[in-house]
Write a protein that holds these residues in place. Structure first.
Motif, PDB file in Angstrom:
ATOM      1  N   TRP A   1       0.837  -1.228   0.000  1.00 61.05           N
ATOM      2  CA  TRP A   1       0.000   0.000   0.000  1.00 61.05           C
ATOM      3  C   TRP A   1       0.860   1.261   0.000  1.00 61.05           C
ATOM      4  CZ3 TRP A   1      -0.807   3.773   3.900  1.00 61.05           C
ATOM      5  CH2 TRP A   1      -1.902   4.629   3.688  1.00 61.05           C
ATOM      6  N   TRP A   2       2.022   1.188   0.619  1.00 64.20           N
ATOM      7  CA  TRP A   2       2.900   2.365   0.651  1.00 64.20           C
ATOM      8  C   TRP A   2       3.214   2.859  -0.765  1.00 64.20           C
ATOM      9  CZ3 TRP A   2       7.344   0.709   4.573  1.00 64.20           C
ATOM     10  CH2 TRP A   2       6.795   0.642   5.874  1.00 64.20           C
ATOM     11  N   LEU A   3       3.333   1.936  -1.708  1.00 62.10           N
ATOM     12  CA  LEU A   3       3.854   2.259  -3.036  1.00 62.10           C
ATOM     13  C   LEU A   3       2.764   2.602  -4.045  1.00 62.10           C
ATOM     14  CD1 LEU A   3       6.655  -0.453  -3.288  1.00 62.10           C
ATOM     15  CD2 LEU A   3       6.749   1.845  -2.286  1.00 62.10           C
ATOM     16  N   VAL A   4       1.511   2.647  -3.611  1.00 59.71           N
ATOM     17  CA  VAL A   4       0.424   3.068  -4.495  1.00 59.71           C
ATOM     18  C   VAL A   4       0.159   4.542  -4.228  1.00 59.71           C
ATOM     19  CG1 VAL A   4      -1.983   2.720  -5.152  1.00 59.71           C
ATOM     20  CG2 VAL A   4      -0.572   0.755  -4.473  1.00 59.71           C
ATOM     21  N   PRO A   5       0.453   5.424  -5.177  1.00 63.27           N
ATOM     22  CA  PRO A   5       0.306   6.860  -4.930  1.00 63.27           C
ATOM     23  C   PRO A   5      -1.147   7.243  -4.667  1.00 63.27           C
ATOM     24  CG  PRO A   5       0.687   6.435  -7.262  1.00 63.27           C
ATOM     25  CD  PRO A   5       0.898   5.134  -6.558  1.00 63.27           C
TER      26      PRO A   5
ATOM     27  N   TYR B   1      -2.589  -1.248 -10.053  1.00 61.73           N
ATOM     28  CA  TYR B   1      -1.313  -0.535  -9.946  1.00 61.73           C
ATOM     29  C   TYR B   1      -0.228  -1.441  -9.373  1.00 61.73           C
ATOM     30  CZ  TYR B   1       1.735   3.540  -9.548  1.00 61.73           C
ATOM     31  OH  TYR B   1       2.773   4.432  -9.707  1.00 61.73           O
ATOM     32  N   ILE B   2      -0.559  -2.218  -8.355  1.00 62.25           N
ATOM     33  CA  ILE B   2       0.423  -3.153  -7.778  1.00 62.25           C
ATOM     34  C   ILE B   2       0.850  -4.163  -8.834  1.00 62.25           C
ATOM     35  CG2 ILE B   2       0.711  -5.041  -6.118  1.00 62.25           C
ATOM     36  CD1 ILE B   2       0.975  -2.336  -4.835  1.00 62.25           C
ATOM     37  N   LYS B   3      -0.092  -4.692  -9.597  1.00 62.49           N
ATOM     38  CA  LYS B   3       0.258  -5.647 -10.654  1.00 62.49           C
ATOM     39  C   LYS B   3       1.185  -5.000 -11.675  1.00 62.49           C
ATOM     40  CE  LYS B   3      -3.876  -8.592 -10.403  1.00 62.49           C
ATOM     41  NZ  LYS B   3      -5.093  -9.029 -11.112  1.00 62.49           N
ATOM     42  N   HIS B   4       0.923  -3.726 -11.984  1.00 63.13           N
ATOM     43  CA  HIS B   4       1.762  -3.004 -12.944  1.00 63.13           C
ATOM     44  C   HIS B   4       3.196  -2.873 -12.418  1.00 63.13           C
ATOM     45  CE1 HIS B   4       2.927  -0.054 -15.966  1.00 63.13           C
ATOM     46  NE2 HIS B   4       3.336   0.755 -14.988  1.00 63.13           N
ATOM     47  N   LEU B   5       3.357  -2.521 -11.153  1.00 57.10           N
ATOM     48  CA  LEU B   5       4.696  -2.372 -10.572  1.00 57.10           C
ATOM     49  C   LEU B   5       5.475  -3.678 -10.615  1.00 57.10           C
ATOM     50  CD1 LEU B   5       4.074  -0.144  -7.383  1.00 57.10           C
ATOM     51  CD2 LEU B   5       5.019   0.573  -9.593  1.00 57.10           C
ATOM     52  N   ILE B   6       4.792  -4.763 -10.285  1.00 58.38           N
ATOM     53  CA  ILE B   6       5.474  -6.061 -10.219  1.00 58.38           C
ATOM     54  C   ILE B   6       5.753  -6.587 -11.618  1.00 58.38           C
ATOM     55  CG2 ILE B   6       5.212  -8.474  -9.504  1.00 58.38           C
ATOM     56  CD1 ILE B   6       3.606  -7.405  -7.083  1.00 58.38           C
TER      57      ILE B   6
ATOM     58  N   LYS C   1      -0.689   9.097   3.824  1.00 58.37           N
ATOM     59  CA  LYS C   1       0.020   8.787   2.579  1.00 58.37           C
ATOM     60  C   LYS C   1       0.301  10.065   1.785  1.00 58.37           C
ATOM     61  CE  LYS C   1      -0.937   5.104   0.081  1.00 58.37           C
ATOM     62  NZ  LYS C   1      -1.581   4.158  -0.868  1.00 58.37           N
ATOM     63  N   LYS C   2      -0.677  10.956   1.723  1.00 65.98           N
ATOM     64  CA  LYS C   2      -0.475  12.215   0.989  1.00 65.98           C
ATOM     65  C   LYS C   2       0.672  13.016   1.600  1.00 65.98           C
ATOM     66  CE  LYS C   2      -5.293  12.619  -0.522  1.00 65.98           C
ATOM     67  NZ  LYS C   2      -6.581  13.323  -0.305  1.00 65.98           N
ATOM     68  N   ALA C   3       0.744  13.046   2.928  1.00 62.20           N
ATOM     69  CA  ALA C   3       1.828  13.793   3.600  1.00 62.20           C
ATOM     70  C   ALA C   3       3.177  13.186   3.283  1.00 62.20           C
ATOM     71  CB  ALA C   3       1.578  13.802   5.112  1.00 62.20           C
ATOM     72  N   VAL C   4       3.253  11.852   3.213  1.00 62.91           N
ATOM     73  CA  VAL C   4       4.517  11.189   2.882  1.00 62.91           C
ATOM     74  C   VAL C   4       4.927  11.528   1.456  1.00 62.91           C
ATOM     75  CG1 VAL C   4       5.624   8.943   2.522  1.00 62.91           C
ATOM     76  CG2 VAL C   4       4.219   9.331   4.557  1.00 62.91           C
TER      77      VAL C   4
END
Length: 934
Positions: free
Chosen positions: A217-221, A231-236, A303-306
């Protein structure tokens, strides 16, 4: 240390756009840094010996070392990816196991995928009394025996943590099953599968990463949140990041509406006993529900703040985020009263409800924090000062706060039910948990006469009253009782505002105790015009009620309790409360029955105050009067109490001078008899219990699985009851004080189903015949100047004749007995052998009939002579009587006996052959013989 300037914003492109691998690693780094900050806040709050727990936590699951806490065996699943213990962890291990050495494992297999703290532990709300929920994530392919071994280890570490003063709960979870919505781990703050996505949101908002794989979840903007899975499938698939480095709990692609319903109900359930702890979360659920179908999740704010780079300069405390969202929502809705309550809940969550939850330095820091919040959100100037006094609440303040909270809970309940009607499919089957929570809420919030209201804020009363007044007063709709602070009498009660009003005294006494106001030093002022209760009796009664509720009442029954229908667990009966000086109770007599005492048959039971506890955590009270009030309580206990029944199902208290013990023993004996006779269903049997009450008699009997009783005012009515037909065989249990000095007790002691028993008792003046039929109905007939042998022969001929025509489905037998009475007045019996054979000289008198549309056509046979209604109409019996007179020698007036009856069911006023029993024939025989023997 908070950095003075934000970091550069990071934008991860959508599929098809540019995605920087370096940016992905930076996002992981930022999230881990934020988690380290939260973990450090936890460590700063813990005592030195407790800090060891977090230092060692990942190491304990990374390896198996015999001398470290939680060791089960060398084969217990161990190993966490991307984890290497630091010097602090190794030193902590060596403090517990001096020979500990760490060597990096050669194996690339890591059964433990991740360790995460979650809940309030990483927030400003964390306190000494908070617990730690830990998600222990393991590989999906672990064997069940390995998972069991891992659970043993987790349990052992929980025990070790407890020795350090920490309450820790591990939740083993398989992320792949969780992703599919299976085996959702519950926490101390959630009900598991009833709120999968909302639990996931809480996890992303509050979790502290300890070790292991990074959450995908961290890596989904933020802008791709609703496209999470793709999106996760796309990254992998495009190798932006290796799959083995991620642990995937899922996203918020499509949250079902029923989750908001179930989560709200769950937090309502929790709020019943910890309202201030749960109300903010309730309001959060309301916020989310109002934004459905696209709720703005709080975890996305983090997440937005990160991603924006200001995660170190913005206060992302999980509880503050809840408060901020709720504040905006309530301000927009102009709900000022609810907003004040939300501020109070937030303050209490941060500051605690008492001084013992944190040290002075922590309290000072948090007070400063609360002042900054108040300034930033423009709280009224007096708000903080007013909230400080919460630690000085008395019962009046707690009661008024309870009313506000119940109003809020009711509002939330109605809101979420409205939401469910609008958004949850009508054919959607609610989970079992949801059904049980609904029952719990309804049970707690429902108001009804006699039910004791349990104050949700009772634990917040830190200032106990030393003096309270209980006053009987005039209330609209009738007399009632009120409780006041300090010393108040009937004469000046109108000048004061009561803290509680009830319909009965027993209700107000229960309310006093269950809400924590009663203590041994309490001075109670009692003022009443109808009751005289000495101070000693009042305090003794309160002590016994307190003991009863302490031992028997469960404030918060387990949720599974609501799986079964509500049942009465037990009751306390207080007999004659406030009627202890009645002179009538002091009369002495040899007849010592408390229910029917002395020559005047006085009943000592005057009032009954009952307290009942239900399996659903309800306390109800009721008042009854006299013997029937007592019997109502006893019957209700048999009918509605949880099975199996025992004497402990009812407890009795009585303070009547000189009579209390006798009254209690008598009532207990009655109840014990009722339990023996009626606590279980009897196949094809329906027992009766007859006992005296005052000048009357009372008969208990079950019908349709419900025990009831009826009053019989006279002995004649009692005998009529014994003679009544029964649907099933009915044994009778006589109280010793009923029909004493008669052989009826002896007769019924021999009574058996499918047996007709004839008893005769010859006295100086007559011969009495007693017949108990196959269902327990009693026929009694005295005969004067009759020869017993001749009399019994006539009865035997009659009984044998009606049986020989096979009128009954099962074969019945007949028994004959003679009853004798000793000089001491003791009845005994002896079997008698009879031959039911009529001689040619004896008169045979048969009555037959058949149904027609004009009624029954009777035929009476006197020997072979027939008299029919067709010939004689309504005079048919008179015609037969005139004929019989011819057989009398010298017109001697001797009794006429019917020898047989063969009539349709309508003659006996029944319509079903199964209802027919011998008593019908005997009663009809008697009716006709009375006409003949005038």
């Amino acid at each position: 240390m908070i950095r003075p300037h934000p970091e550069p914003a990071i934008h991860l492109g959508s599929p098809g756009e540019e995605i920087s691998i370096q940016d992905l690693q930076t996002i992981k780094y930022r999230f881990k840094r934020l988690n380290q900050l939260r973990e450090q806040r936890v460590q700063d709050f813990l005592q030195p010996r407790q800090q060891t727990f977090l230092d060692l936590l990942p190491l304990l699951f990374h390896c198996n070392f015999p001398m470290l806490p939680g060791f089960i065996s060398s084969t217990t699943p161990a190993g966490i990816p991307e984890y290497n213990p630091g010097i602090q962890a190794i030193n902590a291990a060596r403090q517990l196991a001096k020979n500990f050495t760490y060597t990096r494992a050669a194996s690339q297999t890591y059964p433990i995928e991740g360790l995460f703290l979650m809940g309030s532990v990483g927030s400003i709300a964390f306190s000494k009394t908070s617990d730690m929920d830990i998600w222990l994530c393991h590989q999906s392919d672990l064997l069940s025996c390995a998972i069991a071994e891992l659970q043993k280890k987790a349990t052992a570490i929980e025990i070790w943590a407890a020795s350090l003063g920490l309450e820790v709960h591990f939740f083993l979870m398989d992320s792949k099953q969780f992703l599919l919505g299976e085996n959702t781990p519950i926490s101390t703050e959630s009900s598991g599968q009833t709120q999968h996505y909302l639990l996931l949101e809480e996890f992303y908002r509050t979790a502290i990463y300890i070790a292991g794989k990074s959450p995908a979840w961290w890596l989904v903007p933020p802008h791709e949140e609703r496209n999470y899975t793709a999106y996760i499938k796309h990254l992998i698939a495009n190798r932006f990041i290796p799959e083995h480095e991620l642990i995937d709990f899922g996203g918020f692609d499509a949250v079902p509406a029923e989750e908001f319903t179930s989560a709200t109900l769950w937090h309502l359930y929790k709020a019943l006993h910890s309202p201030h702890k749960s109300l903010l979360k309730l309001l959060l659920m309301e916020c989310y529900a109002s934004e459905y179908p696209q709720p703005e999740w709080l975890c996305q704010d983090i997440k937005k703040a990160v991603y924006q780079g200001d995660y170190m300069t913005t206060d992302l405390d999980p509880y503050l985020l809840i408060y901020q969202k709720v504040e905006k929502y309530l301000q927009k809705a102009h709900s000022h009263g609810r907003l004040a309550l939300a501020r109070q809940c937030f303050y209490l969550k941060v500051m605690g409800s008492s001084d013992n939850t944190m040290d002075s330095q922590t309290r000072a820091t948090r007070e400063k924090y609360m002042h900054s919040i108040a300034n930033n959100w423009n709280w009224p100037a007096s708000t903080i000062d007013n909230l400080k006094y919460q630690r000085l609440w008395n019962i009046k303040k707690a009661t008024s706060e309870h009313a506000v909270i119940v109003q809020q809970l009711t509002h939330c309940y109605r809101m979420i039910m409205g939401f469910a009607r609008d958004h949850v499919a009508q054919n959607q089957e609610n989970s079992n948990d949801l059904k049980l929570i609904g029952r719990k809420l309804h049970s707690f919030l429902e108001k009804k006469p006699g039910k004791i209201e349990i104050i949700t804020t009772r634990s917040e009363v830190h200032s106990k009253e030393n003096t309270l007044s209980i006053v009987e007063n005039r209330l609209p709709g009738g007399d009632g009782w009120a409780m006041y602070l300090k010393n108040v009498q009937m004469t000046n009660a109108a000048d004061f505002e009561p803290i509680q009003k009830c319909r009965s005294l027993i209700e107000i006494l229960c309310w006093l105790i269950i809400n924590g106001l009663y203590h041994k030093q309490l001075q109670l002022q009692f003022s009443s015009h109808s009751l005289k209760i000495p101070n000693e009796e009042l305090h003794s009664t309160l002590t016994q009620i307190n003991l009863y509720l302490t031992q028997s009442f469960n404030y918060d029954p387990p949720l599974e309790t609501y799986q079964t229908l509500k049942a009465q667990l037990n009751s306390l009966l207080i007999i004659n409360m406030g009627i202890s000086d009645d002179d009538g109770l002091c009369v002495m007599s040899e007849r010592s029955d408390a229910l029917s005492y002395g020559m005047n048959r006085q009943c000592f039971i005057q009032t009954i105050n009952r307290i009942s506890l239900s399996s659903w955590g309800e306390i109800t009270t009721s008042q009854d009067e006299g013997i029937e009030g007592l019997f109502n309580c006893l019957a209700d206990a048999i009918n509605n109490s949880k099975k199996p029944l025992s004497l402990s199902s009812l407890k009795f208290v009585c303070h009547t001078p000189a009579r209390a013990k006798g009254i209690i023993l008598r009532v207990e004996a009655v109840f014990n008899t009722l339990i023996k006779l009626f606590s279980k269903q009897h196949h094809n049997r329906s027992p009766r219990y007859i006992l005296p009450g005052g000048t009357s008699f009372y008969v208990f009997q079950s019908a349709n699985k419900t025990l009831s009783y009826k009053q019989l005012a006279t002995r004649k009515q009692l005998l009529s009851e014994l003679a009544s037909p029964q649907e099933q065989f009915s044994t009778i249990h006589f109280d010793p004080a009923v029909l004493e000095n008669t052989p009826i007790h002896l007769i019924y002691s021999l009574n058996r189903p499918q047996v007709i028993q004839l008893f005769y008792y010859e006295s100086k003046t007559d011969t009495s015949v007693y017949i108990v039929d196959e269902k327990g109905a009693l026929y009694i007939q005295p005969h004067s100047k009759a020869k017993p042998s001749q009399l019994l022969k006539q009865y035997a001929i009659f009984l044998e004749s009606i049986l020989n025509r096979n009128l009954f489905e099962t074969l019945l037998t007949i028994e004959y007995y003679e009853i004798t009475k000793s000089p001491a007045g003791i009845f005994s019996y002896a079997p008698v052998q009879l031959k039911a054979t009529a001689s040619n000289q004896e008169l045979s008198l048969r009555i037959t009939g058949e149904d027609t549309h004009k009624g029954i056509i009777y035929s009476i046979y006197c020997n072979e002579k027939e008299f029919s209604s067709l010939d004689h109409g309504n005079q048919v019996f008179y015609a037969a009587y005139q004929h019989i007179l011819q057989f009398r020698n010298g017109k001697i007036n001797y009794p006429i006996h019917i020898t047989d009856i063969d009539l349709p069911l309508s003659a006996f006023r029944i319509d079903n052959p199964e209802q027919l029993q011998t008593i019908h024939y005997l009663n009809y025989k008697q009716k006709i013989e009375d006409k003949f023997n005038i």
